[in-house]
Write a protein that holds these residues in place. Structure first.
Motif, PDB file in Angstrom:
ATOM      1  N   ARG A 190      44.913  31.365  44.566  1.00  0.00           N
ATOM      2  CA  ARG A 190      43.727  30.893  45.283  1.00  0.00           C
ATOM      3  C   ARG A 190      42.540  30.665  44.345  1.00  0.00           C
ATOM      4  NH1 ARG A 190      40.673  34.250  50.132  1.00  0.00           N
ATOM      5  NH2 ARG A 190      39.710  32.463  51.201  1.00  0.00           N
ATOM      6  N   TYR A 191      42.454  31.504  43.312  1.00  0.00           N
ATOM      7  CA  TYR A 191      41.356  31.436  42.342  1.00  0.00           C
ATOM      8  C   TYR A 191      41.926  31.455  40.926  1.00  0.00           C
ATOM      9  CZ  TYR A 191      38.793  32.961  46.484  1.00  0.00           C
ATOM     10  OH  TYR A 191      38.281  33.056  47.753  1.00  0.00           O
ATOM     11  N   ALA A 192      41.396  30.616  40.051  1.00  0.00           N
ATOM     12  CA  ALA A 192      41.831  30.570  38.651  1.00  0.00           C
ATOM     13  C   ALA A 192      40.777  31.249  37.769  1.00  0.00           C
ATOM     14  CB  ALA A 192      42.029  29.119  38.222  1.00  0.00           C
ATOM     15  N   PRO A 193      41.219  31.916  36.680  1.00  0.00           N
ATOM     16  CA  PRO A 193      42.583  31.984  36.156  1.00  0.00           C
ATOM     17  C   PRO A 193      43.393  33.119  36.782  1.00  0.00           C
ATOM     18  CG  PRO A 193      41.134  33.145  34.676  1.00  0.00           C
ATOM     19  CD  PRO A 193      40.262  32.589  35.771  1.00  0.00           C
ATOM     20  N   ASP A 194      44.679  33.125  36.507  1.00  0.00           N
ATOM     21  CA  ASP A 194      45.499  34.253  36.918  1.00  0.00           C
ATOM     22  C   ASP A 194      45.196  35.454  36.016  1.00  0.00           C
ATOM     23  OD1 ASP A 194      46.594  33.092  34.680  1.00  0.00           O
ATOM     24  OD2 ASP A 194      48.642  33.000  35.439  1.00  0.00           O
ATOM     25  N   MET A 195      45.704  36.608  36.381  1.00  0.00           N
ATOM     26  CA  MET A 195      45.396  37.886  35.722  1.00  0.00           C
ATOM     27  C   MET A 195      43.886  38.137  35.668  1.00  0.00           C
ATOM     28  SD  MET A 195      48.427  36.684  34.301  1.00  0.00           S
ATOM     29  CE  MET A 195      48.115  35.988  32.692  1.00  0.00           C
ATOM     30  N   MET A 196      43.172  37.653  36.684  1.00  0.00           N
ATOM     31  CA  MET A 196      41.712  37.678  36.636  1.00  0.00           C
ATOM     32  C   MET A 196      41.148  39.099  36.645  1.00  0.00           C
ATOM     33  SD  MET A 196      38.893  36.079  39.249  1.00  0.00           S
ATOM     34  CE  MET A 196      39.180  34.350  38.894  1.00  0.00           C
ATOM     35  N   GLY A 197      41.645  39.942  37.542  1.00  0.00           N
ATOM     36  CA  GLY A 197      41.093  41.287  37.648  1.00  0.00           C
ATOM     37  C   GLY A 197      41.257  42.091  36.379  1.00  0.00           C
ATOM     38  N   SER A 198      42.428  42.011  35.768  1.00  0.00           N
ATOM     39  CA  SER A 198      42.653  42.747  34.525  1.00  0.00           C
ATOM     40  C   SER A 198      41.902  42.110  33.363  1.00  0.00           C
ATOM     41  CB  SER A 198      44.158  42.834  34.220  1.00  0.00           C
ATOM     42  OG  SER A 198      44.771  41.562  34.248  1.00  0.00           O
ATOM     43  N   LEU A 199      41.741  40.786  33.389  1.00  0.00           N
ATOM     44  CA  LEU A 199      40.971  40.103  32.343  1.00  0.00           C
ATOM     45  C   LEU A 199      39.512  40.543  32.384  1.00  0.00           C
ATOM     46  CD1 LEU A 199      40.798  37.917  30.113  1.00  0.00           C
ATOM     47  CD2 LEU A 199      40.402  36.246  31.933  1.00  0.00           C
ATOM     48  N   VAL A 200      38.934  40.611  33.570  1.00  0.00           N
ATOM     49  CA  VAL A 200      37.556  41.081  33.705  1.00  0.00           C
ATOM     50  C   VAL A 200      37.454  42.549  33.298  1.00  0.00           C
ATOM     51  CG1 VAL A 200      35.693  41.532  35.358  1.00  0.00           C
ATOM     52  CG2 VAL A 200      36.979  39.385  35.482  1.00  0.00           C
ATOM     53  N   PHE A 201      38.415  43.360  33.723  1.00  0.00           N
ATOM     54  CA  PHE A 201      38.434  44.784  33.370  1.00  0.00           C
ATOM     55  C   PHE A 201      38.421  44.981  31.862  1.00  0.00           C
ATOM     56  CE2 PHE A 201      40.785  48.655  32.306  1.00  0.00           C
ATOM     57  CZ  PHE A 201      40.131  49.610  33.065  1.00  0.00           C
TER      58      PHE A 201
END
Length: 415
Positions: A136-147
């Motif tokens: 639904r939202y790009a990029p994938d692995m977003m939560g861990s990338l922000v973390f």
């Protein structure tokens, strides 16, 4: 490390929870589509938080919506935690194991150690990262990338989805816009247990994969402009055919991959022609290219080879070609000590293991930026994933969770 437990996870609880979570987010057509920050995602999150609270863990949610269940004791509150987990969001019309298995198994490891009276020397936490799939939202692995600090939380929350919604607003709507700053938790290590999503373990009959690295990923969108003309009256040697040029790129990529001894994979996953008529030579071809290799230098070589070929092709076919980078993640090498320990624990359980490369993007590749990390794979029957037919046999699910259990116990070095 001499820690050796004669413990086993509660297999009935593990398997029942996988099935129970798999029932959340199903539509009237019974298809599982628990995409990030949707009502279906809320249902899955609510169920997970209920289980975390039942285990007596402290629940923390950061601003990107990552969920953490943390097992502290009075002796270890100031120590860096061992972090387990994965994600519970899914693709559209998904299976029930991808991501969810790692989160539920992580919670089950904590429950088992609690029930055994085990006292770890450092906290143990389980995480469910937001929007790993990127549907639904790009990029994938977003939560861990922000973390991990690779993307600002403000930029991530402002992301506009394919349906026009804004991620930050949707997280507030479903009640999962947390208050903790991403990265508030500083892990000592991160372990992600996951179904393989590929056919290797299933085909060779090996129950445990010790994942030592993860492929780099390069996504591009290629646009080829030619000239539309009549399909019957235009001689082939007078055509500027964008469709033919696109086909040449596809076969070129396959030939390059075949020549790499299995190290490079290349995929054209989407393609569109214009005017897209049966009797008109395509004037425009737009397609995506997914290149992957576990070696950064080799991946760069493949990217450059493609760029060179596109220049040659443009001249040969008298077309105009442009390429736009969509996603670029470097390969990840996981922590050798943890990978070796996975092999050791598997052997202690009488399970054969093999070192592997993850061909799919995973949260672990992001968390590896901030702490020693590794992954454990269990077989996926026929390698099917992102599909309701995705399946891992119950004995393999239990075996993987038990390897994770002993691995965690060893890493805590409890007295």
């Amino acid at each position: 490390m001499n820690t050796k437990l004669n413990l086993s996870i509660n297999s009935e609880r593990l398997l029942n929870r996988i099935q129970q979570l798999g029932k959340t987010g199903r539509g009237n057509d019974n298809k599982l589509s628990r995409v990030a920050a949707s009502d279906a995602d809320k249902a899955g999150r609510d169920q997970l938080v209920t289980w975390i609270k039942e285990a007596g863990l402290e629940v923390e949610i950061d601003k990107i919506g990552n969920i953490f269940g943390i097992w502290y004791s009075t002796q270890n509150r100031n120590e860096a935690p061992i972090l387990l987990g994965s994600h519970i969001d899914t693709v559209i019309n998904a299976g029930i194991y991808d991501g969810c298995y790692g989160v539920i198994a992580g919670l089950e490891v904590i429950k088992t150690l609690q029930e055994a009276g085990f006292v770890p020397t450092r906290p143990i936490a389980v995480a469910a990262f937001t929007n790993e799939e990127g549907v639904r939202y790009a990029p994938d692995m977003m939560g861990s990338l922000v973390f991990a600090g690779g993307l600002s939380v403000d930029e991530a929350l402002a992301t506009v989805g394919i349906d026009g919604t804004i991620l930050g607003e949707e997280l507030k709507r479903i009640g999962y816009a947390g208050t903790k700053e991403p990265g508030f938790l500083k892990p000592q290590s991160y372990i992600e247990l996951h179904v393989e999503q590929g056919p290797i373990l299933d085909k060779v009959g090996t129950p445990i994969g010790a994942v030592e690295d993860l492929q780099g990923i390069s996504w591009q969108r290629v646009t080829i402009e030619g000239v539309a003309n009549h399909a019957g009256t235009t001689p082939t040697d007078m055509r500027r055919d964008a469709g033919l040029a696109a086909a040449r790129v596809i076969t070129y990529l396959r030939d390059r991959a075949n020549a790499s001894n299995g190290k490079t994979v290349a995929t054209v996953g989407t393609i569109e022609f214009k005017p897209n008529a049966v009797n008109v030579i395509p004037s425009l071809a737009t397609f995506t290219v997914d290149l992957r290799n576990p070696n950064e230098k080799k991946l760069q070589e493949e990217e450059q080879a493609l760029a060179n070929y596109l220049k040659e092709l443009a001249a040969l076919e008298k077309v105009s070609i442009n390429s736009e980078q969509l996603v670029r993640f470097q390969p990840v090498t996981f922590d050798e000590n943890i990978v070796r320990l996975v092999e050791e624990v598997a052997s202690e359980h009488g399970l054969q293991s093999r070192r592997m490369t993850s061909g799919a993007g995973q949260d672990a590749q992001m968390i590896a930026r901030v702490c020693p990390s590794a992954m454990i794979f269990v077989p996926s029957v026929d390698g099917i994933s992102h599909n309701p037919k995705e399946f891992t046999a119950e004995p393999d699910l239990v075996a993987g969770a038990n390897v994770l259990l002993d691995l965690v116990a060893k890493l805590t070095e409890a007295e």
